[in-house]
Enzyme design. Structure first.
Site, PDB file in Angstrom:
ATOM      1  N   SER A  77       0.824  -1.204   0.000  1.00  0.00           N
ATOM      2  CA  SER A  77       0.000   0.000   0.000  1.00  0.00           C
ATOM      3  C   SER A  77       0.862   1.258   0.000  1.00  0.00           C
ATOM      4  O   SER A  77       1.643   1.481  -0.912  1.00  0.00           O
ATOM      5  CB  SER A  77      -0.958  -0.026   1.195  1.00  0.00           C
ATOM      6  OG  SER A  77      -1.908   1.004   1.111  1.00  0.00           O
ATOM      7  N   ASP A  98      -3.013   6.526  -3.101  1.00  0.00           N
ATOM      8  CA  ASP A  98      -1.736   5.941  -2.745  1.00  0.00           C
ATOM      9  C   ASP A  98      -1.350   4.943  -3.838  1.00  0.00           C
ATOM     10  O   ASP A  98      -2.102   4.747  -4.798  1.00  0.00           O
ATOM     11  CB  ASP A  98      -1.797   5.306  -1.351  1.00  0.00           C
ATOM     12  CG  ASP A  98      -2.844   4.223  -1.223  1.00  0.00           C
ATOM     13  OD1 ASP A  98      -3.662   4.068  -2.142  1.00  0.00           O
ATOM     14  OD2 ASP A  98      -2.858   3.529  -0.193  1.00  0.00           O
ATOM     15  N   GLU A 150     -12.692   5.256   7.181  1.00  0.00           N
ATOM     16  CA  GLU A 150     -11.750   5.368   8.284  1.00  0.00           C
ATOM     17  C   GLU A 150     -10.981   6.663   8.089  1.00  0.00           C
ATOM     18  O   GLU A 150     -10.756   7.098   6.955  1.00  0.00           O
ATOM     19  CB  GLU A 150     -10.813   4.168   8.365  1.00  0.00           C
ATOM     20  CG  GLU A 150      -9.962   3.918   7.147  1.00  0.00           C
ATOM     21  CD  GLU A 150      -9.092   2.680   7.270  1.00  0.00           C
ATOM     22  OE1 GLU A 150      -9.188   1.990   8.299  1.00  0.00           O
ATOM     23  OE2 GLU A 150      -8.325   2.397   6.341  1.00  0.00           O
ATOM     24  N   LYS A 165     -11.874  -0.449   1.494  1.00  0.00           N
ATOM     25  CA  LYS A 165     -11.705   0.940   1.065  1.00  0.00           C
ATOM     26  C   LYS A 165     -11.297   0.964  -0.404  1.00  0.00           C
ATOM     27  O   LYS A 165     -10.570   0.099  -0.879  1.00  0.00           O
ATOM     28  CB  LYS A 165     -10.691   1.665   1.949  1.00  0.00           C
ATOM     29  CG  LYS A 165      -9.328   1.035   2.074  1.00  0.00           C
ATOM     30  CD  LYS A 165      -8.479   1.852   3.043  1.00  0.00           C
ATOM     31  CE  LYS A 165      -7.109   1.209   3.278  1.00  0.00           C
ATOM     32  NZ  LYS A 165      -7.195   0.019   4.128  1.00  0.00           N
TER      33      LYS A 165
END
Length: 607
Positions: free
Chosen positions: A175, A319, A419, A433
């Site tokens: 990630s 990201d 979140e 997500k």
């Protein structure tokens, strides 16, 4: 197998290595040199042996990675506690063993495997190679593998698991972690990240069969020749892009956006303007200080510069694996505002509810929004006024994803989840997500507001005036010594004597304490936390007399202690400067009194 990944050296010679003086290290070293067939990682170990670096070898070989947030995450390189060919093969063998126990039909359902663009030349590792080895292990046991032929956003894997009815999914990614890291992220058959007890059972299964089964496990070429391997890329991409249009409610076309790295589907928006330096895969992340857009303006520098040149008012950035989304907007006076995760959640939650009410004006009882407990309480404020259902979960989208699965099974609709660490899910397309779909929704929201002479920031103010200002602060300190983290939380639990938590923070009385690590909650009649006990993690929440809620939590993926504070005002109160001042005071006290950064050698985040 080719020479590049052949055995480097004489195994008989390895078996006669001179003792290091540590029997445990001798055994671990023997196993590594016997099992590993990657010449680069073998060379790393050989070099450490020749240099007599026993402490470094002990660190790498005498401990193993544990399953954290949905899988494994660590630095790439040689060692049983790092991400490399051997540990990925071992992990997949363990996963296979556990899947066979849980799914008698795993040989017909198969497993989805995806990967990002990470790689490390010095260890011969790349996400693509690790994905192919993952596939090879499964194919060697006649389990079908849906292996993407190219790098994909992480949300594609859980989406494909659900779409294809697979038993599980594996995404090779770290990630937003630094370039040195990689990871092995596991999804269950419901498309959500694995949670307890699956994580512990998979780990146990890994440890039961550490030796690679056969030479086939190392043959990445199997993915090209085995009939059990399929490539879901075109089907999943087309299906995802078609379904994502269900999140678009208005015909708008004025805004220009920038999204990295995934493209936008056809939702009547102008094409995004990509940042040239960040358009193509770059395993070294050479254009940014760190690849985490959560860090804010310093990471978005190239995006903001390009937006200035192109006269674009909104910047979208994901990201590296596209499951998180950052958003910035140019406000009056040529200043860029980078929205926090909590602020974006207020905008997205309002937007999803606004459109739901337009389509279903009388139905809110079976409508849910979800948030992790360290996130803003803004959705709770929405729910109190609008009449829909709101629930909190433990930190981590695995909890949200699994709760979504439970709710949808009983006929409920989850229209938004988030979140605070810029992780959002609009609708229920993916039980994780999803920065790609969130980017599409933000782009349409920004366009809709533009057509109504509003900016994102102006609409955020409107939301706060209606539902109450929610002023929050989220940050962290770095701690590279796990025992220190343990000692800090142990001190808090015995702050005023054995078993006694702090009674004040910055002079403000603490009225409730919830400790999900131990299961204690002083606000409940039975003193037991409503949220599940999470003994493997550290998290304590304090509710203060002035209305501030503050949480301290040890990160599950990075050497950080995170802190979250929020002041929630009632609707109609607009003394924002007072709220901010009070929150700043409590936040400073939380750090200085409870974490003692200087005494514990903690590194404060630089802004």
């Amino acid at each position: 197998m080719g020479d590049d990944y052949g055995v480097n050296g004489d195994l008989n010679a390895n078996r006669n290595l001179q003792s290091t003086g540590d029997p445990q290290l001798d055994r671990a070293l023997q196993q590594w040199l016997t099992w590993d067939k990657n010449r680069w990682t073998r060379a790393q170990v050989d070099s450490l042996v020749l240099a007599g670096r026993w402490d470094e070898l002990r660190l790498r070989l005498c401990s193993r990675m544990s399953f954290g947030t949905a899988g494994l995450r660590a630095a790439m390189g040689a060692g049983f506690n790092r991400i490399n060919d051997l540990t990925v093969i071992q992990s997949t063998q363990g996963l296979h063993g556990y899947l066979c126990r849980c799914f008698p039909d795993v040989s017909s359902r198969g497993v989805v495997v995806g990967f990002d663009t990470r790689g490390q030349e010095e260890s011969g590792c790349s996400s693509e190679r690790l994905a192919k080895l993952t596939a090879a292990v499964l194919l060697s046991r006649n389990v079908p593998v849906h292996l993407f032929s190219s790098f994909v956003p992480t949300p594609y894997v859980p989406y494909a698991v659900k779409k294809l009815g697979a038993a599980a999914g594996v995404m090779i990614t770290a990630s937003h972690n630094p370039k040195e890291d990689n990871g092995y992220k596991v999804y269950w058959s419901n498309g959500a990240q694995i949670s307890s007890p699956h994580d512990k059972e998979i780990l146990r299964s890994i440890e039961e069969q550490l030796e690679p089964w056969s030479a086939s496990c190392w043959e990445e070429e199997l993915v090209e020749s085995c009939s059990l391997r399929t490539d879901p890329l075109i089907h999943i991409n087309n299906s995802y892009m078609e379904e994502i249009t269900s999140l678009c409610f208005h015909s708008v076309s004025r805004s220009r956006t920038r999204l990295r790295p995934a493209g936008l589907p056809d939702v009547r928006l102008l094409p995004p303007i990509p940042v040239p330096e960040q358009r193509d895969p770059d395993p070294n992340f050479s254009s940014v200080r760190c690849p985490n857009p959560e860090e804010g303006e310093s990471v978005l520098e190239l995006s903001l510069r390009l937006a200035e040149r192109e006269n674009a008012r909104v910047v979208l950035a994901t990201d590296p694996d596209a499951d998180r989304l950052a958003v910035a907007e140019k406000s009056d006076g040529c200043v860029w505002k980078v929205f926090t995760g909590n602020e974006l959640a207020a905008l997205l939650g309002w937007w999803m509810l606004f459109n739901w009410k337009r389509c279903h004006p009388a139905d809110t009882q079976s409508v849910y929004m979800l948030a992790t407990t360290v996130s803003s309480k803004i959705l709770q404020a929405f729910a109190r006024i609008e009449g829909f259902q709101f629930e909190e979960t433990l930190p981590g989208f695995k909890w949200i994803g699994n709760r979504m699965h439970e709710l949808t099974k009983t006929g409920n609709s989850v229209i938004f989840s988030f979140e605070e660490s810029i992780g959002f899910l609009c609708g229920s397309l993916v039980p994780d997500k999803d920065g790609v779909s969130a980017a599409v929704v933000v782009a349409e929201l920004a366009s809709y507001l533009h057509d109504n002479n509003l900016t994102l920031n102006q609409q955020l103010t409107n939301i706060y005036q209606t539902y109450g200002y929610h002023v929050s602060k989220t940050s962290y300190v770095i701690c590279n010594d796990p025992p220190t983290i343990h000692n800090i939380f142990a001190r808090i639990r015995n702050f005023d004597g054995s078993g006694s938590y702090p009674k004040t923070c910055g002079g403000v009385p603490i009225v409730h304490v919830r400790d999900v690590t131990t299961g204690y909650d002083s606000s409940q009649p039975d003193l037991r936390s409503v949220l599940p006990v999470a003994r493997s993690s550290q998290m304590i929440t304090f509710t203060l007399q002035n209305g501030v809620v503050a949480t301290l939590r040890a990160s599950g993926t990075e050497p950080k202690i995170k802190y979250y504070t929020e002041f929630c005002a009632a609707p109609g109160k607009s003394e924002v400067s007072h709220l901010e001042a009070e929150l700043k005071k409590v936040t400073a006290a939380l750090l200085d009194e409870f974490l003692e950064p200087e005494k514990n050698n903690l590194i404060r985040r630089l802004f």
